[in-house]
Design a protein around this motif. Structure first.
Motif, mmCIF file in Angstrom:
data_model
loop_
_atom_site.group_PDB
_atom_site.id
_atom_site.type_symbol
_atom_site.label_atom_id
_atom_site.label_comp_id
_atom_site.label_asym_id
_atom_site.label_seq_id
_atom_site.Cartn_x
_atom_site.Cartn_y
_atom_site.Cartn_z
ATOM 1 N N GLN A 32 0.827 -1.208 0.000
ATOM 2 C CA GLN A 32 0.000 0.000 0.000
ATOM 3 C C GLN A 32 0.865 1.263 0.000
ATOM 4 O OE1 GLN A 32 -3.702 0.617 2.505
ATOM 5 N NE2 GLN A 32 -2.128 1.495 3.801
ATOM 6 N N TYR A 33 1.869 1.297 0.838
ATOM 7 C CA TYR A 33 2.747 2.460 0.906
ATOM 8 C C TYR A 33 3.542 2.630 -0.388
ATOM 9 C CZ TYR A 33 1.801 3.696 5.735
ATOM 10 O OH TYR A 33 1.180 4.128 6.876
ATOM 11 N N ALA A 34 4.063 1.545 -0.918
ATOM 12 C CA ALA A 34 4.804 1.616 -2.182
ATOM 13 C C ALA A 34 3.894 2.056 -3.318
ATOM 14 C CB ALA A 34 5.436 0.262 -2.496
ATOM 15 N N ALA A 79 -1.348 7.260 5.875
ATOM 16 C CA ALA A 79 -0.673 6.608 4.755
ATOM 17 C C ALA A 79 -0.606 7.547 3.556
ATOM 18 C CB ALA A 79 -1.403 5.311 4.382
ATOM 19 N N ILE A 80 -1.697 8.222 3.261
ATOM 20 C CA ILE A 80 -1.731 9.152 2.125
ATOM 21 C C ILE A 80 -0.795 10.328 2.378
ATOM 22 C CG2 ILE A 80 -3.198 10.797 0.877
ATOM 23 C CD1 ILE A 80 -5.480 8.661 1.231
ATOM 24 N N GLU A 81 -0.818 10.868 3.590
ATOM 25 C CA GLU A 81 0.070 11.988 3.916
ATOM 26 C C GLU A 81 1.535 11.555 3.843
ATOM 27 O OE1 GLU A 81 -1.110 13.496 7.751
ATOM 28 O OE2 GLU A 81 -3.049 14.196 6.978
ATOM 29 N N ASN A 82 1.852 10.401 4.428
ATOM 30 C CA ASN A 82 3.241 9.946 4.500
ATOM 31 C C ASN A 82 3.818 9.539 3.154
ATOM 32 O OD1 ASN A 82 3.298 10.362 7.243
ATOM 33 N ND2 ASN A 82 2.827 8.245 7.745
ATOM 34 N N PHE A 85 1.340 12.519 -0.382
ATOM 35 C CA PHE A 85 1.583 13.950 -0.206
ATOM 36 C C PHE A 85 3.070 14.260 -0.046
ATOM 37 C CE2 PHE A 85 -2.911 14.772 1.732
ATOM 38 C CZ PHE A 85 -3.466 14.702 0.479
ATOM 39 N N THR A 86 3.794 13.426 0.682
ATOM 40 C CA THR A 86 5.230 13.656 0.862
ATOM 41 C C THR A 86 5.956 13.585 -0.470
ATOM 42 O OG1 THR A 86 5.196 12.858 3.133
ATOM 43 C CG2 THR A 86 7.323 12.838 2.004
ATOM 44 N N GLU A 87 5.631 12.580 -1.280
ATOM 45 C CA GLU A 87 6.268 12.446 -2.598
ATOM 46 C C GLU A 87 5.927 13.641 -3.479
ATOM 47 O OE1 GLU A 87 8.763 10.504 -5.295
ATOM 48 O OE2 GLU A 87 8.357 9.954 -3.217
ATOM 49 N N LEU A 88 4.675 14.056 -3.465
ATOM 50 C CA LEU A 88 4.241 15.208 -4.260
ATOM 51 C C LEU A 88 4.951 16.486 -3.804
ATOM 52 C CD1 LEU A 88 2.119 15.450 -6.560
ATOM 53 C CD2 LEU A 88 0.501 16.208 -4.831
ATOM 54 N N SER A 89 5.112 16.629 -2.501
ATOM 55 C CA SER A 89 5.705 17.856 -1.966
ATOM 56 C C SER A 89 7.195 17.985 -2.264
ATOM 57 C CB SER A 89 5.466 17.956 -0.459
ATOM 58 O OG SER A 89 6.232 17.008 0.240
ATOM 59 N N THR A 90 7.873 16.891 -2.602
ATOM 60 C CA THR A 90 9.307 16.973 -2.888
ATOM 61 C C THR A 90 9.582 17.801 -4.138
ATOM 62 O OG1 THR A 90 9.313 14.918 -4.182
ATOM 63 C CG2 THR A 90 9.820 14.746 -1.824
ATOM 64 N N GLN A 91 8.621 17.907 -5.011
ATOM 65 C CA GLN A 91 8.776 18.683 -6.248
ATOM 66 C C GLN A 91 8.141 20.068 -6.151
ATOM 67 O OE1 GLN A 91 10.594 17.384 -8.777
ATOM 68 N NE2 GLN A 91 10.907 15.643 -7.428
ATOM 69 N N GLY A 111 -4.299 18.472 4.759
ATOM 70 C CA GLY A 111 -3.304 17.416 4.966
ATOM 71 C C GLY A 111 -2.037 17.673 4.170
ATOM 72 N N TYR A 112 -2.206 18.162 2.939
ATOM 73 C CA TYR A 112 -1.048 18.435 2.089
ATOM 74 C C TYR A 112 -0.197 19.562 2.668
ATOM 75 C CZ TYR A 112 1.678 19.264 -2.153
ATOM 76 O OH TYR A 112 2.704 19.416 -3.046
ATOM 77 N N LEU A 113 -0.845 20.637 3.081
ATOM 78 C CA LEU A 113 -0.103 21.756 3.677
ATOM 79 C C LEU A 113 0.585 21.336 4.975
ATOM 80 C CD1 LEU A 113 -2.559 24.694 2.957
ATOM 81 C CD2 LEU A 113 -0.327 24.284 1.903
ATOM 82 N N ARG A 114 -0.094 20.519 5.774
ATOM 83 C CA ARG A 114 0.518 20.013 7.006
ATOM 84 C C ARG A 114 1.757 19.180 6.670
ATOM 85 N NH1 ARG A 114 -3.807 18.458 9.293
ATOM 86 N NH2 ARG A 114 -3.904 16.369 8.355
ATOM 87 N N THR A 115 1.669 18.377 5.624
ATOM 88 C CA THR A 115 2.799 17.558 5.198
ATOM 89 C C THR A 115 3.960 18.433 4.763
ATOM 90 O OG1 THR A 115 1.317 15.784 4.494
ATOM 91 C CG2 THR A 115 3.539 15.766 3.571
ATOM 92 N N ILE A 116 3.690 19.477 3.998
ATOM 93 C CA ILE A 116 4.746 20.398 3.556
ATOM 94 C C ILE A 116 5.407 21.052 4.757
ATOM 95 C CG2 ILE A 116 5.186 22.591 2.379
ATOM 96 C CD1 ILE A 116 3.057 21.733 0.311
#
Length: 119
Positions: A32-34, A79-82, A85-91, A111-116
């Motif tokens: 799921q995470y992958a 799971a979605i945030e970790n 969202f984390t992968e998306l935020s790297t760019q 959630g996305y802003l919190r992740t950033i």
């Protein structure tokens, strides 16, 4: 038994079945995470495309993620945030932030802003 995230992505994002790196281990949590990380990369590849089909594919991914995030329990949201969202935020950069936030639902934006901010 597959998780809700795994089943939803397989059902709503048909391109994922053709990925050679589609996760498949005996550990559903790892899969799921992958898978979330792989879906985020797929989304990023298509999000800024000039090709309308590819842009629509990215929008469909975001719709599925929004649906899962909004209807998910604490574990699913984490799971979605970790992963996604984390992968998306790297760019992420200031120019792309507004565009990316425009794709997300109200709850997903939070959630996305919190992740950033946490990363």
């Amino acid at each position: 038994m597959k998780t809700k995230i795994y089943e939803a992505i397989q059902q709503w994002i048909p391109d994922c079945k053709n990925w050679s790196d589609f996760p498949s281990t005996n550990d559903e949590t790892v899969d799921q995470y992958a898978l979330l990380k792989r879906v985020a990369r797929y989304c990023m590849e298509n999000m800024d495309s000039a090709n309308e089909e590819e842009s629509e594919a990215a929008r469909e991914v975001i719709r599925v993620i929004n649906m899962l995030y909004e209807g998910g329990n604490h574990y699913m949201r984490n799971a979605i945030e970790n992963e996604f969202f984390t992968e998306l935020s790297t760019q992420e950069n200031p120019a792309s932030l507004k565009k990316h936030l425009g794709f997300l639902s109200k709850e997903s934006k939070q959630g996305y802003l919190r992740t950033i901010l946490e990363n």
